[in-house]
Scaffold this active site. Structure first.
Site, PDB file in Angstrom:
ATOM      1  N   ASP A  11      -4.221  31.584  19.860  1.00  0.00           N
ATOM      2  CA  ASP A  11      -4.930  30.042  20.533  1.00  0.00           C
ATOM      3  C   ASP A  11      -4.228  29.373  19.380  1.00  0.00           C
ATOM      4  O   ASP A  11      -3.613  28.242  20.331  1.00  0.00           O
ATOM      5  CB  ASP A  11      -5.638  30.247  21.021  1.00  0.00           C
ATOM      6  N   SER A  41     -10.349  24.824  23.948  1.00  0.00           N
ATOM      7  CA  SER A  41     -11.377  25.224  22.639  1.00  0.00           C
ATOM      8  C   SER A  41     -10.190  25.288  21.463  1.00  0.00           C
ATOM      9  O   SER A  41      -9.958  24.210  20.419  1.00  0.00           O
ATOM     10  CB  SER A  41     -12.119  26.371  22.571  1.00  0.00           C
ATOM     11  N   SER A  50      -9.163  14.986  27.393  1.00  0.00           N
ATOM     12  CA  SER A  50      -8.675  16.266  27.831  1.00  0.00           C
ATOM     13  C   SER A  50      -8.166  16.406  28.733  1.00  0.00           C
ATOM     14  O   SER A  50      -9.209  16.308  29.687  1.00  0.00           O
ATOM     15  CB  SER A  50      -9.376  17.708  27.086  1.00  0.00           C
ATOM     16  N   LEU A  79      -6.899  28.344  29.185  1.00  0.00           N
ATOM     17  CA  LEU A  79      -5.876  28.167  29.023  1.00  0.00           C
ATOM     18  C   LEU A  79      -5.938  27.774  27.601  1.00  0.00           C
ATOM     19  O   LEU A  79      -5.634  26.901  27.325  1.00  0.00           O
ATOM     20  CB  LEU A  79      -5.507  27.044  29.781  1.00  0.00           C
ATOM     21  N   LYS A 119      -2.545  26.353  26.080  1.00  0.00           N
ATOM     22  CA  LYS A 119      -1.505  27.230  26.288  1.00  0.00           C
ATOM     23  C   LYS A 119      -1.577  28.266  27.470  1.00  0.00           C
ATOM     24  O   LYS A 119      -2.933  29.170  27.577  1.00  0.00           O
ATOM     25  CB  LYS A 119      -1.693  28.711  25.278  1.00  0.00           C
TER      26      LYS A 119
HETATM   27  C1  MEV Z   1      -8.067  34.397  24.678  1.00  0.00           C
HETATM   28  O1  MEV Z   1      -7.406  33.220  25.012  1.00  0.00           O
HETATM   29  C2  MEV Z   1      -7.027  35.768  24.363  1.00  0.00           C
HETATM   30  C3  MEV Z   1      -7.970  36.771  23.929  1.00  0.00           C
HETATM   31  O2  MEV Z   1      -6.788  37.971  23.845  1.00  0.00           O
HETATM   32  C4  MEV Z   1      -8.785  36.841  22.373  1.00  0.00           C
HETATM   33  C5  MEV Z   1      -7.470  36.032  21.302  1.00  0.00           C
HETATM   34  O3  MEV Z   1      -6.943  36.818  21.285  1.00  0.00           O
HETATM   35  O4  MEV Z   1      -8.867  36.182  20.115  1.00  0.00           O
HETATM   36  C6  MEV Z   1      -8.849  37.594  25.465  1.00  0.00           C
END
Ligand code: MEV
Length: 374
Positions: A199, A141, A130, A138, A14
């Protein structure tokens, strides 16, 4: 050997367009799935539970008996992480809590015990590969978490004769998506402490969506967005960066809260910009929003000299960039407006790559997880 048919699953990475960090505090963010995917294959094994993650040179194998002993302590809830059980998994694997390489194994064991509860410990071999750079913002995880959640649910749905409800192979129903997203969120909590859930939601559902306080909404009236992704090749840890913002917010709430609200304003403005009639005005607005968002993220202390350098390099050729994800290194994104001559884009890419950064152009808004028996 308990029989189930081999399964192949995949889940996308993402990119957060606007709103990272603020989204942790219930503000709006906008994110899109990316064409880079994680793929997982699960097949029956005669006697062992084997996991194979060649990308991180990791292979582990256990007997069912070993796992049964560990799984006696599994919790019977899965909306929160059971810290005691997590400690037992760390002890079982003989790893400390900061061992990022083993994080995927920890998530596997946790999800396996919770998802496969009704059918017990089934020997199987899992292989994960991956295309997503690890620890770079990105959602590597999250894609792994979605693969584990959907793949293990796929094994369960083949073995559990009592399952009269939706089957993951035959229905892409809202209920199935919710289950996968929920287990993937649990895995994300194991990895990141207190993630917003954006995510795993994007990796489950795909597309381009806004996210606020756990609610995912498809973005309508969106114009075509061409994005350049730039990897600073600086490794960072999402959990530490989220914690850094939390500490700043606790120390300076009267300063940090307005910054988070301003970021919310940027996401909201982006969502309404789609209705602008003039294409030039639209791209000018999105360019401004990217620059404002980067400045605000920088004021939260989550930029990095390499990210600042990428944004400055882009600016010299008239492009706007911002960090994407948790920051502290990892990826930046840049808007490629339709009027930008290809020559200028190539010049920007050459300049960035000469400095040791890696550029990617890949489709956004691709479909979410897929699962099939092979
Ligand atoms: C991580 O991809 C995005 C953050 O906003 C953390 C989250 O949303 O959990 C930094």
């Amino acid at each position: 050997m308990t029989k189930f048919q081999e399964i192949s699953v995949s889940a996308p990475s993402k990119v957060i367009l606007f709103g990272e960090h603020a989204v942790v505090y219930g503000m709006t963010a906008v994110a899109a799935s990316l064409g880079l995917r994680t793929r997982m294959r699960i097949r029956p094994h005669t006697s062992k539970i084997i996991i194979n993650f060649p990308d991180v040179e990791l292979q582990e194998a256990w007997s069912p008996c070993q796992l049964e002993k560990l799984f006696q302590f599994k919790p019977d809830f899965f909306d929160q992480v059971d810290a005691e059980y997590l400690d037992r998994i760390h002890e079982f694997l003989k790893v400390d809590k900061c061992n990022l390489r083993m994080a995927s194994v920890i998530c596997f064991l946790y999800l396996y015990s919770v998802i496969m509860d009704e059918v017990g410990v089934i020997p199987m071999e899992i292989r994960v590969e991956s295309e997503i750079p690890i620890g770079a913002g990105l959602g590597s995880s999250a894609a792994l978490s979605v693969c584990l959640a959907s793949g293990l649910t796929g094994v369960l749905h083949q073995l559990n004769a009592n399952n009269t409800q939706d089957n993951i192979f035959t229905t892409k129903s809202a209920a199935i998506n919710r289950i996968v997203c929920k287990y993937a969120y649990l895995s994300e909590k194991i990895l990141h402490g207190n993630p917003s859930g954006i995510d795993n939601s994007i990796s489950t559902y795909g597309g381009i969506r806004s996210f606020k306080a756990g609610e995912l909404t498809p973005v309508e009236s969106l114009r075509k967005l061409r994005i350049l992704l730039v990897n600073t090749n600086t490794f960072r840890n999402t959990k530490d960066l989220v914690l850094r913002v939390k500490e700043k917010k606790n120390s300076y709430p009267e300063i940090i809260e307005p910054v988070l609200e301003a970021i919310d304003g940027i996401s909201t403005r982006f969502l309404s910009a789609g209705s602008l009639e003039s294409e030039a005005e639209y791209y000018k607005t999105v360019t401004d929003l990217i620059e404002y968002n980067q400045s605000l993220l920088s004021s939260l202390g989550v930029s990095h000299p390499t990210l600042d350098d990428v944004c400055l390099t882009l600016k010299t050729v008239g492009m706007a960039g911002k960090l994407t994800g948790a920051g502290g290194g990892g990826f930046a994104l840049a808007l490629v407006p339709p009027t930008l001559p290809e020559k200028i884009l190539s010049k920007a890419i050459d300049q960035l790559e000469a400095k040791g950064y890696t550029c990617y152009q890949t489709g956004i808004g691709v479909h979410g997880f897929t699962i099939e028996k092979s």
